[in-house]
Design a protein around this motif. Structure first.
Motif, PDB file in Angstrom:
ATOM      1  N   GLN A  21      16.504  21.572  38.229  1.00  0.00           N
ATOM      2  CA  GLN A  21      15.671  22.028  39.337  1.00  0.00           C
ATOM      3  C   GLN A  21      14.228  22.288  38.936  1.00  0.00           C
ATOM      4  OE1 GLN A  21      17.025  21.864  42.397  1.00  0.00           O
ATOM      5  NE2 GLN A  21      18.787  21.113  41.289  1.00  0.00           N
ATOM      6  N   ALA A  22      13.815  21.882  37.746  1.00  0.00           N
ATOM      7  CA  ALA A  22      12.397  21.922  37.392  1.00  0.00           C
ATOM      8  C   ALA A  22      11.733  20.672  37.950  1.00  0.00           C
ATOM      9  CB  ALA A  22      12.247  22.001  35.873  1.00  0.00           C
ATOM     10  N   GLU A  23      10.426  20.614  37.850  1.00  0.00           N
ATOM     11  CA  GLU A  23       9.700  19.465  38.354  1.00  0.00           C
ATOM     12  C   GLU A  23       8.815  18.916  37.251  1.00  0.00           C
ATOM     13  OE1 GLU A  23       7.573  21.027  41.667  1.00  0.00           O
ATOM     14  OE2 GLU A  23       9.286  20.885  43.029  1.00  0.00           O
ATOM     15  N   TYR A  24       8.582  17.592  37.277  1.00  0.00           N
ATOM     16  CA  TYR A  24       7.667  17.007  36.306  1.00  0.00           C
ATOM     17  C   TYR A  24       6.841  15.920  36.976  1.00  0.00           C
ATOM     18  CZ  TYR A  24      10.910  13.028  35.681  1.00  0.00           C
ATOM     19  OH  TYR A  24      11.711  11.933  35.871  1.00  0.00           O
ATOM     20  N   ARG A  25       5.734  15.607  36.327  1.00  0.00           N
ATOM     21  CA  ARG A  25       4.847  14.567  36.801  1.00  0.00           C
ATOM     22  C   ARG A  25       4.875  13.383  35.840  1.00  0.00           C
ATOM     23  NH1 ARG A  25       0.886  15.985  40.619  1.00  0.00           N
ATOM     24  NH2 ARG A  25       0.910  18.206  41.169  1.00  0.00           N
ATOM     25  N   VAL A  26       4.733  12.195  36.383  1.00  0.00           N
ATOM     26  CA  VAL A  26       4.559  10.982  35.588  1.00  0.00           C
ATOM     27  C   VAL A  26       3.132  10.507  35.798  1.00  0.00           C
ATOM     28  CG1 VAL A  26       5.346   8.637  35.145  1.00  0.00           C
ATOM     29  CG2 VAL A  26       6.984  10.381  35.882  1.00  0.00           C
ATOM     30  N   GLU A  27       2.325  10.552  34.742  1.00  0.00           N
ATOM     31  CA  GLU A  27       0.917  10.190  34.817  1.00  0.00           C
ATOM     32  C   GLU A  27       0.682   8.896  34.046  1.00  0.00           C
ATOM     33  OE1 GLU A  27      -1.001  13.418  32.935  1.00  0.00           O
ATOM     34  OE2 GLU A  27      -0.205  14.949  34.297  1.00  0.00           O
ATOM     35  N   LEU A 328      16.514   8.630  34.409  1.00  0.00           N
ATOM     36  CA  LEU A 328      15.197   8.970  34.919  1.00  0.00           C
ATOM     37  C   LEU A 328      14.323   7.719  35.028  1.00  0.00           C
ATOM     38  CD1 LEU A 328      14.616  11.995  32.519  1.00  0.00           C
ATOM     39  CD2 LEU A 328      15.602  12.078  34.817  1.00  0.00           C
ATOM     40  N   LEU A 329      13.287   7.800  35.835  1.00  0.00           N
ATOM     41  CA  LEU A 329      12.227   6.794  35.966  1.00  0.00           C
ATOM     42  C   LEU A 329      12.686   5.476  36.585  1.00  0.00           C
ATOM     43  CD1 LEU A 329      10.208   7.243  32.630  1.00  0.00           C
ATOM     44  CD2 LEU A 329       9.968   8.467  34.800  1.00  0.00           C
ATOM     45  N   ARG A 340       8.379   8.532  23.101  1.00  0.00           N
ATOM     46  CA  ARG A 340       7.942   9.418  22.022  1.00  0.00           C
ATOM     47  C   ARG A 340       7.701  10.814  22.579  1.00  0.00           C
ATOM     48  NH1 ARG A 340       7.901   6.416  16.990  1.00  0.00           N
ATOM     49  NH2 ARG A 340       8.008   4.261  17.741  1.00  0.00           N
ATOM     50  N   VAL A 341       7.861  11.811  21.719  1.00  0.00           N
ATOM     51  CA  VAL A 341       7.507  13.181  22.077  1.00  0.00           C
ATOM     52  C   VAL A 341       6.160  13.479  21.437  1.00  0.00           C
ATOM     53  CG1 VAL A 341       8.165  15.605  21.976  1.00  0.00           C
ATOM     54  CG2 VAL A 341       9.929  13.835  22.174  1.00  0.00           C
ATOM     55  N   GLY A 342       5.176  13.837  22.264  1.00  0.00           N
ATOM     56  CA  GLY A 342       3.840  14.065  21.762  1.00  0.00           C
ATOM     57  C   GLY A 342       3.685  15.429  21.125  1.00  0.00           C
ATOM     58  N   PRO A 343       2.601  15.638  20.394  1.00  0.00           N
ATOM     59  CA  PRO A 343       2.346  16.950  19.790  1.00  0.00           C
ATOM     60  C   PRO A 343       2.167  18.050  20.818  1.00  0.00           C
ATOM     61  CG  PRO A 343       0.466  15.461  19.503  1.00  0.00           C
ATOM     62  CD  PRO A 343       1.581  14.633  20.027  1.00  0.00           C
ATOM     63  N   ASP A 344       1.886  17.682  22.066  1.00  0.00           N
ATOM     64  CA  ASP A 344       1.752  18.650  23.148  1.00  0.00           C
ATOM     65  C   ASP A 344       3.082  18.957  23.822  1.00  0.00           C
ATOM     66  OD1 ASP A 344       2.111  16.185  24.285  1.00  0.00           O
ATOM     67  OD2 ASP A 344       0.391  16.291  25.653  1.00  0.00           O
ATOM     68  N   GLY A 345       4.177  18.342  23.341  1.00  0.00           N
ATOM     69  CA  GLY A 345       5.484  18.548  23.952  1.00  0.00           C
ATOM     70  C   GLY A 345       5.756  17.660  25.136  1.00  0.00           C
ATOM     71  N   ALA A 346       4.740  16.914  25.595  1.00  0.00           N
ATOM     72  CA  ALA A 346       4.945  15.959  26.684  1.00  0.00           C
ATOM     73  C   ALA A 346       5.730  14.756  26.169  1.00  0.00           C
ATOM     74  CB  ALA A 346       3.609  15.512  27.260  1.00  0.00           C
ATOM     75  N   ILE A 347       6.304  14.007  27.096  1.00  0.00           N
ATOM     76  CA  ILE A 347       7.069  12.800  26.765  1.00  0.00           C
ATOM     77  C   ILE A 347       6.238  11.596  27.167  1.00  0.00           C
ATOM     78  CG2 ILE A 347       9.170  11.488  27.261  1.00  0.00           C
ATOM     79  CD1 ILE A 347      10.475  14.273  27.878  1.00  0.00           C
ATOM     80  N   LEU A 361       4.909  12.240  30.712  1.00  0.00           N
ATOM     81  CA  LEU A 361       5.721  13.130  31.529  1.00  0.00           C
ATOM     82  C   LEU A 361       5.424  14.569  31.125  1.00  0.00           C
ATOM     83  CD1 LEU A 361       7.280  10.345  31.532  1.00  0.00           C
ATOM     84  CD2 LEU A 361       9.359  11.701  31.899  1.00  0.00           C
ATOM     85  N   THR A 362       5.035  15.385  32.104  1.00  0.00           N
ATOM     86  CA  THR A 362       4.732  16.798  31.868  1.00  0.00           C
ATOM     87  C   THR A 362       5.383  17.638  32.963  1.00  0.00           C
ATOM     88  OG1 THR A 362       2.667  16.543  33.109  1.00  0.00           O
ATOM     89  CG2 THR A 362       2.532  16.355  30.703  1.00  0.00           C
TER      90      THR A 362
END
Length: 364
Positions: A21-27, A328-329, A340-347, A361-362
């Motif tokens: 039930q969380a939400e994420y954005r694909v940029e 997903l996606l 990959r998992v970025g240093p910012d924790g984003a995918i 993905l954030t």
């Protein structure tokens, strides 16, 4: 043309519900990539992306540099063959060393090769081959190419069976259908499982694979995961241990593309069973282990990029065993090549298209 991330984001944000039930954005970070294959983070907002036709591209703070990196070796770019992985050395910030994998040769005789090089931000120098598969093969399919650095400083590469040469996967005098392990200068580790065995190539770490394109190390449980393409079904996720035979083509959950039976066996004494398999095939092409902070509920989960399914799969690994998978996606309708998992924790994911994209993905 330079592409600012802000311009690319307009009209390209998707709001998606997570299973929890969380939400994420694909940029869209950048587009205009020709069949991108691999992504690496260099720090300070700089990323490297390989394009299968043979180009290494730089992305700086969301902008794709117009000019590809100079000094990349000539590659055999055809079908599934070309430039594959870019992997920075652990001390890249000091040494500038990175590793590339690619197909060397031509249609009649080619090899998968690893080179070590120095990157000064503009071009590659001191490009030195440190490993080349043998024997040579013909054709442009199933070359493998995925790289992984282990905590002991050694380097793994996953390879394919060359498509037409699947029997080679059961032979220890051929690199086809194996995972190989070397030192980062090309030397052979003395503790490789077949060192000193007559008739066996000493770089071989495991064998009996069809076409490996995902490798990741799980530090928490000190284990290596790999996934490989099956034929019509029978894609596999395996835990890799040295000297182990993973069965292909004597054991498989898949059938040939003609729908003919490749083997009647899904298990055989002395051959390792997969952790899971995908039938029908999803065509797994990239693999990551999520250990970031952006999605705390996903820590310890595996992320699988899928070409045929055009998706990103999330595999919970509670207790070390795979749980119910989330797909997903799929709404993007694009082949997913790498994750990959970025240093910012984003995918971050790469789409394998003529106009391929780097997506982020954030949490929303």
């Amino acid at each position: 043309m330079m592409r600012a991330m802000g311009a690319c984001l307009l009209g390209m944000l998707l709001l998606v519900m997570l299973p929890a039930q969380a939400e994420y954005r694909v940029e869209t970070v950048v587009d205009g990539l020709e069949h991108p294959w691999s992504l690496a983070f260099l720090g300070d907002g700089v990323m490297l992306v390989t394009e299968r036709p043979g180009r290494l591209r730089v992305v700086e703070n969301g902008v794709l540099r117009d000019t590809p990196v100079e000094g990349v070796p000539d590659v055999f770019a055809s079908g599934q063959s070309g430039l594959f992985e870019v992997l920075p050395a652990p001390d890249f910030a000091r040494s500038g060393v990175l590793f590339l994998s690619y197909v060397h040769g031509d249609r009649n005789a080619n090899h998968t090769r690893i080179v070590r090089a120095r990157f000064d931000g503009q071009r590659l120098t001191d490009v030195q081959p440190i490993f080349t598969t043998r024997p040579s093969k013909s054709g442009d399919a199933h070359a493998g190419g995925r790289l992984l650095l282990l905590p002991d400083g050694t380097l793994l590469m996953g390879l394919g069976d060359g498509f037409f040469f699947r029997e080679e996967s059961q032979k220890l005098d051929s690199h086809m259908g194996t995972i190989v392990r070397i030192h980062t200068d090309g030397r052979i580790p003395a503790d490789n499982p077949f060192v000193g065995r007559a008739g066996a190539l000493p770089e071989i770490y495991s064998y009996g694979h069809r076409h490996i394109q995902g490798l990741v190390y799980d530090a928490g449980r000190e284990r290596i995961f790999a996934h490989e393409h099956g034929p019509r079904g029978g894609d596999e996720l395996n835990i890799i241990t040295p000297g182990t035979n993973y069965g292909w083509p004597l054991v498989s959950f898949g059938r040939d593309y003609s729908r003919a039976l490749i083997t009647p066996f899904t298990r055989m004494t002395g051959m390792e069973q997969p952790v899971l398999h995908w039938t029908p095939s999803i065509a797994p092409a990239g693999l990551a282990l999520y250990e970031g902070d952006a999605f705390p509920g996903w820590r310890g989960n595996l992320l699988v990029a899928a070409l045929a399914e055009k998706s990103l799969r999330r595999i919970p690994m509670a207790g070390g065993q795979p749980g119910a998978q989330e797909v997903l996606l799929e709404d993007l309708g694009e082949r997913i090549r790498d994750v990959r998992v970025g240093p910012d924790g984003a995918i971050y994911v790469l789409t394998d298209e003529e106009n391929g994209r780097l997506l982020r993905l954030t949490p929303d």
